[in-house]
Design a protein around this motif. Structure first.
Motif, PDB file in Angstrom:
ATOM      1  N   UNK A 115     -15.630  -8.667  -1.193  1.00  0.00           N
ATOM      2  CA  UNK A 115     -15.946  -7.285  -1.554  1.00  0.00           C
ATOM      3  C   UNK A 115     -15.273  -6.327  -0.586  1.00  0.00           C
ATOM      4  N   UNK A 116     -15.275  -6.677   0.682  1.00  0.00           N
ATOM      5  CA  UNK A 116     -14.640  -5.834   1.696  1.00  0.00           C
ATOM      6  C   UNK A 116     -13.132  -5.741   1.452  1.00  0.00           C
ATOM      7  N   UNK A 117     -12.528  -6.858   1.105  1.00  0.00           N
ATOM      8  CA  UNK A 117     -11.100  -6.847   0.801  1.00  0.00           C
ATOM      9  C   UNK A 117     -10.814  -5.989  -0.428  1.00  0.00           C
ATOM     10  N   UNK A 118     -11.665  -6.113  -1.444  1.00  0.00           N
ATOM     11  CA  UNK A 118     -11.487  -5.329  -2.661  1.00  0.00           C
ATOM     12  C   UNK A 118     -11.668  -3.838  -2.369  1.00  0.00           C
ATOM     13  N   UNK A 119     -12.667  -3.499  -1.548  1.00  0.00           N
ATOM     14  CA  UNK A 119     -12.901  -2.102  -1.207  1.00  0.00           C
ATOM     15  C   UNK A 119     -11.773  -1.530  -0.351  1.00  0.00           C
ATOM     16  N   UNK A 120     -11.255  -2.327   0.573  1.00  0.00           N
ATOM     17  CA  UNK A 120     -10.127  -1.831   1.389  1.00  0.00           C
ATOM     18  C   UNK A 120      -8.888  -1.626   0.522  1.00  0.00           C
ATOM     19  N   UNK A 121      -8.695  -2.481  -0.473  1.00  0.00           N
ATOM     20  CA  UNK A 121      -7.568  -2.299  -1.396  1.00  0.00           C
ATOM     21  C   UNK A 121      -7.764  -1.027  -2.217  1.00  0.00           C
ATOM     22  N   UNK A 122      -8.989  -0.784  -2.643  1.00  0.00           N
ATOM     23  CA  UNK A 122      -9.280   0.445  -3.385  1.00  0.00           C
ATOM     24  C   UNK A 122      -9.060   1.676  -2.514  1.00  0.00           C
ATOM     25  N   UNK A 123      -9.427   1.578  -1.239  1.00  0.00           N
ATOM     26  CA  UNK A 123      -9.206   2.683  -0.314  1.00  0.00           C
ATOM     27  C   UNK A 123      -7.718   2.965  -0.156  1.00  0.00           C
ATOM     28  N   UNK A 124      -6.929   1.912  -0.021  1.00  0.00           N
ATOM     29  CA  UNK A 124      -5.474   2.094   0.080  1.00  0.00           C
ATOM     30  C   UNK A 124      -4.919   2.737  -1.189  1.00  0.00           C
TER      31      UNK A 124
ATOM     32  N   UNK B 129      -6.535   4.710  -3.200  1.00  0.00           N
ATOM     33  CA  UNK B 129      -6.978   6.111  -3.186  1.00  0.00           C
ATOM     34  C   UNK B 129      -6.103   6.943  -2.257  1.00  0.00           C
ATOM     35  N   UNK B 130      -5.792   6.399  -1.094  1.00  0.00           N
ATOM     36  CA  UNK B 130      -4.936   7.132  -0.156  1.00  0.00           C
ATOM     37  C   UNK B 130      -3.557   7.357  -0.759  1.00  0.00           C
ATOM     38  N   UNK B 131      -3.041   6.331  -1.402  1.00  0.00           N
ATOM     39  CA  UNK B 131      -1.725   6.437  -2.018  1.00  0.00           C
ATOM     40  C   UNK B 131      -1.734   7.471  -3.137  1.00  0.00           C
TER      41      UNK B 131
ATOM     42  N   UNK C 259      -0.658  12.861  -5.298  1.00  0.00           N
ATOM     43  CA  UNK C 259      -1.195  14.074  -5.895  1.00  0.00           C
ATOM     44  C   UNK C 259      -0.828  15.291  -5.061  1.00  0.00           C
ATOM     45  N   UNK C 260      -0.895  15.177  -3.757  1.00  0.00           N
ATOM     46  CA  UNK C 260      -0.501  16.284  -2.874  1.00  0.00           C
ATOM     47  C   UNK C 260       0.986  16.603  -3.037  1.00  0.00           C
ATOM     48  N   UNK C 261       1.769  15.561  -3.144  1.00  0.00           N
ATOM     49  CA  UNK C 261       3.211  15.799  -3.317  1.00  0.00           C
ATOM     50  C   UNK C 261       3.496  16.487  -4.656  1.00  0.00           C
ATOM     51  N   UNK C 262       2.796  16.041  -5.727  1.00  0.00           N
ATOM     52  CA  UNK C 262       3.026  16.659  -7.027  1.00  0.00           C
ATOM     53  C   UNK C 262       2.529  18.099  -7.065  1.00  0.00           C
ATOM     54  N   UNK C 263       1.420  18.404  -6.374  1.00  0.00           N
ATOM     55  CA  UNK C 263       0.919  19.787  -6.297  1.00  0.00           C
ATOM     56  C   UNK C 263       1.889  20.620  -5.471  1.00  0.00           C
ATOM     57  N   UNK C 264       2.396  20.053  -4.408  1.00  0.00           N
ATOM     58  CA  UNK C 264       3.373  20.763  -3.557  1.00  0.00           C
ATOM     59  C   UNK C 264       4.659  21.047  -4.313  1.00  0.00           C
TER      60      UNK C 264
END
Length: 163
Positions: free
Chosen positions: A136-145, A147-149, A154-159
């Motif tokens: 679960x921790x591995x899956x959550x860390x992958x989800x976090x990565x 999300x960061x990506x 999204x920031x680049x597209x808004x910029x």
């Protein structure tokens, strides 16, 4: 100071020796004499007790292999592998260890089998849960990565839209 004659000193000495022997004999009788009949053991009771000891030792010899095997299986258990038969084998062996206690629950020596069964059950449960939690921790860390990506994209597209 009172001066005693030799005869009086001899009488006092003999009197003290007599009190010493009397108190020693009285103390020995109180200490070493068995006042109750409950301490006598018949040969039948002794034979029964020895037979119970022999039965316990043979049960320990029989269960030792099961206990060792169960421990090794719990240590080698990998929850990621989808093999239900491995879990069933471990559960059956835990039940076998516990049944050794249930055969002679009145004898306190057999409680060691119950305690071993409970210990191994908690080890097995912890092993399963910890492995599951690490996945679960591995899956959550992958989800976090992810999300960061996606946030950076999204920031680049808004910029890029503002220009």
């Amino acid at each position: 100071m009172i001066k005693l004659s030799v005869k009086e000193r001899r009488e006092q000495f003999l009197f003290l020796i007599g009190i010493f022997f009397f108190s020693t004999i009285l103390f020995s009788i109180v200490l070493f004499h068995d006042f109750g009949a409950e301490r006598t053991v018949s040969s039948a009771e002794l034979t029964e007790k020895l037979q119970q000891d022999k039965d316990f030792e043979s049960t320990v010899r029989e269960q030792r292999a099961t206990v060792d095997t169960t421990y090794k299986q719990i240590i080698r258990f990998d929850p990621g592998v989808q093999a239900v038969f491995l879990e069933n084998d471990i559960r059956n062996e835990l039940a076998s260890i516990k049944s050794a206690y249930q055969r002679r629950a009145s004898d306190q020596r057999y409680k060691t089998f119950l305690q071993a069964s409970q210990l191994y059950s908690s080890m097995f449960y912890n092993r399963r849960e910890l492995k599951g939690n690490s996945k679960d921790l591995e899956r959550l860390s992958k989800s976090l990565e992810d999300c960061k990506l996606s946030t950076t994209q999204l920031r680049q597209s808004i910029g890029n839209q503002n220009r």
